[in-house]
Design a protein around this motif. Structure first.
Motif, PDB file in Angstrom:
ATOM      1  N   ALA A  20       0.765  -1.089  -0.216  1.00  0.00           N
ATOM      2  CA  ALA A  20       0.063   0.023  -0.250  1.00  0.00           C
ATOM      3  C   ALA A  20       0.885   1.348  -0.077  1.00  0.00           C
ATOM      4  O   ALA A  20       1.947   1.239   0.587  1.00  0.00           O
ATOM      5  CB  ALA A  20      -1.136   0.110   1.531  1.00  0.00           C
ATOM      6  N   ALA A  21       0.466   2.298  -0.784  1.00  0.00           N
ATOM      7  CA  ALA A  21       1.184   3.554  -0.785  1.00  0.00           C
ATOM      8  C   ALA A  21       0.878   4.478   0.213  1.00  0.00           C
ATOM      9  O   ALA A  21      -0.302   4.976   0.513  1.00  0.00           O
ATOM     10  CB  ALA A  21       0.978   4.165  -2.056  1.00  0.00           C
ATOM     11  N   ALA A  22       1.764   4.751   1.333  1.00  0.00           N
ATOM     12  CA  ALA A  22       1.553   5.694   2.376  1.00  0.00           C
ATOM     13  C   ALA A  22       1.751   7.068   2.007  1.00  0.00           C
ATOM     14  O   ALA A  22       1.295   7.859   2.299  1.00  0.00           O
ATOM     15  CB  ALA A  22       2.621   5.208   3.474  1.00  0.00           C
ATOM     16  N   VAL A  23       2.902   7.238   1.010  1.00  0.00           N
ATOM     17  CA  VAL A  23       2.964   8.791   0.314  1.00  0.00           C
ATOM     18  C   VAL A  23       2.961   8.335  -1.034  1.00  0.00           C
ATOM     19  O   VAL A  23       3.728   7.353  -1.769  1.00  0.00           O
ATOM     20  CB  VAL A  23       4.174   9.080   0.897  1.00  0.00           C
ATOM     21  CG1 VAL A  23       4.581  10.725   0.234  1.00  0.00           C
ATOM     22  CG2 VAL A  23       4.376   9.203   2.275  1.00  0.00           C
ATOM     23  N   GLN A  24       2.347   9.100  -1.788  1.00  0.00           N
ATOM     24  CA  GLN A  24       1.976   9.148  -3.258  1.00  0.00           C
ATOM     25  C   GLN A  24       2.269  10.250  -4.043  1.00  0.00           C
ATOM     26  O   GLN A  24       1.610  11.313  -3.846  1.00  0.00           O
ATOM     27  CB  GLN A  24       0.521   8.933  -3.661  1.00  0.00           C
ATOM     28  CG  GLN A  24      -0.174   7.742  -2.741  1.00  0.00           C
ATOM     29  CD  GLN A  24      -1.365   7.238  -3.091  1.00  0.00           C
ATOM     30  OE1 GLN A  24      -1.863   7.320  -4.260  1.00  0.00           O
ATOM     31  NE2 GLN A  24      -2.282   7.377  -2.102  1.00  0.00           N
ATOM     32  N   GLY A  25       3.477  10.530  -4.753  1.00  0.00           N
ATOM     33  CA  GLY A  25       3.597  11.498  -5.724  1.00  0.00           C
ATOM     34  C   GLY A  25       4.063  12.857  -4.921  1.00  0.00           C
ATOM     35  O   GLY A  25       3.647  13.890  -5.530  1.00  0.00           O
ATOM     36  N   MET A  26       4.591  12.856  -3.884  1.00  0.00           N
ATOM     37  CA  MET A  26       4.977  13.851  -3.133  1.00  0.00           C
ATOM     38  C   MET A  26       5.999  14.719  -4.099  1.00  0.00           C
ATOM     39  O   MET A  26       7.056  14.212  -4.258  1.00  0.00           O
ATOM     40  CB  MET A  26       5.480  13.689  -2.066  1.00  0.00           C
ATOM     41  CG  MET A  26       6.039  14.745  -1.103  1.00  0.00           C
ATOM     42  SD  MET A  26       5.001  16.022  -0.829  1.00  0.00           S
ATOM     43  CE  MET A  26       4.011  15.343   0.767  1.00  0.00           C
ATOM     44  N   SER A  27       5.713  16.001  -4.288  1.00  0.00           N
ATOM     45  CA  SER A  27       6.925  16.901  -5.019  1.00  0.00           C
ATOM     46  C   SER A  27       6.643  18.115  -4.448  1.00  0.00           C
ATOM     47  O   SER A  27       5.800  18.878  -4.107  1.00  0.00           O
ATOM     48  CB  SER A  27       6.360  16.928  -6.666  1.00  0.00           C
ATOM     49  OG  SER A  27       6.418  15.838  -6.889  1.00  0.00           O
TER      50      SER A  27
END
Length: 336
Positions: A20-27
């Motif tokens: 599972a993605a806990a952080v997705q695409g942080m920029s």
């Protein structure tokens, strides 16, 4: 060249239930002296983001994407290389100092350790520097208290010791994860004033993580609103607080208690709330993470990735129903 730059940073957790993605695409980018706030409910990915920025993601986590410090790629670094960066160039004030401080070591030794490891100071010089740091953060009689253990200090004093440890090597980036949790209002303001002064004095970049909207509004210039591990709205603090766009941001702001509201409201009157709760990572819809809790939800919201809607200035938010949301004034009025 930015001081710190994250591009599509992702943290995926592997468990017995799958990944599972806990952080997705942080920029985001940070320059020297920049202040960035991360806000959102508990479980939205704020602290996991901070741990990824420190190279402290859990053993069952995979960090991907890009994270550069002054051009140096940090994603994929070996642990011994992370130890060269951690504490020296990126430091963190952890959420709960009583669990972050080692209870069996004296506070002076804990503050002096990074000075010996990263700056090559002698034990005597590091101790002198630790005393100066304790004095700088407002610990009374630092020359005597330096040999005390963490449990011999109050909660506010332990938080100050955490700040002293984080600042010992004069890092380029300071991460503050809920730095005033469980502290009384007076101590909160003292600690925040201290952090602001030190950031201005040393030119550090600050990432402030909190669910306290007022605290973020007063202490950062730019902010990211997170939900379900994803950034749903971004912009300057003035833009986001002055004209909240995403339904989640509006709901957060509308739910804040206000002194004027409390003075005139009947005792039985309830504050506005966001229906439901933050879903588990395994229960997030493949489309908008806020689908289902949002009043504007339609069937495609659950399955289609929401587009990024650019607003004036640096303000943007992610929503496939932007026309309907921006055309509504009820939530904006509630949060004004």
């Amino acid at each position: 060249m930015p001081l710190l730059q994250a591009d599509h940073l992702r943290v995926t957790l592997r468990t017995h239930r799958g990944s599972a993605a806990a952080v997705q695409g942080m920029s985001f980018t940070l320059e020297r002296g920049d202040t960035l706030g991360l806000i959102g409910e508990s479980g939205c990915g704020k602290s996991m983001t901070a741990l990824a920025l420190m190279g402290l993601a859990p053993d069952n986590a995979t960090v991907s994407g890009s994270l550069k410090l002054a051009g140096e790629q940090l994603v994929g670094l070996r642990e011994r290389d992370w130890r060269r960066v951690r504490g020296a160039r990126i430091a963190m004030i952890f959420q709960e100092p009583m669990t972050a401080l080692n209870p069996v070591h004296r506070v002076g030794a804990q503050i002096a350790e990074p000075l010996v490891l990263h700056r090559g100071l002698t034990r005597r010089a590091a101790r002198a520097r630790a005393i100066a740091l304790l004095e700088r953060v407002g610990i009374p009689e630092p020359a005597r208290r330096i040999d005390s253990f963490p449990h011999q200090f109050s909660g506010g004093q332990r938080q100050r010791i955490m700040i002293a440890m984080a600042l010992a090597c004069e890092p380029d980036v300071l991460l503050a994860d809920e730095p005033t949790t469980a502290l009384d209002v007076t101590v909160q303001q003292q600690i925040l004033s201290l952090i602001r002064a030190l950031v201005a004095e040393r030119g550090m970049a600050l990432v402030l993580i909190s669910h306290d909207l007022g605290l973020v509004a007063q202490n950062v210039r730019r902010m990211l609103v997170m939900y379900g591990g994803a950034v749903v709205e971004r912009g300057s603090a003035d833009e986001v607080f002055g004209h909240p766009a995403h339904p989640y941001t509006r709901g957060l702001l509308a739910a804040r208690p206000r002194l004027a509201h409390r003075l005139v409201a009947h005792r039985s009157e309830r504050l506005p709330t966001i229906p439901g709760s933050v879903p588990e990572l395994f229960s997030l819809p493949p489309g908008c993470p806020f689908a289902g809790r949002c009043a504007y939800t339609e069937a495609p919201c659950f399955t289609e990735t929401p587009p990024v809607i650019e607003l004036p200035g640096t303000h943007s938010f992610s929503c496939r129903r932007a026309d309907a949301v921006l055309g509504s004034t009820d939530l904006i009025a509630a949060s004004a």
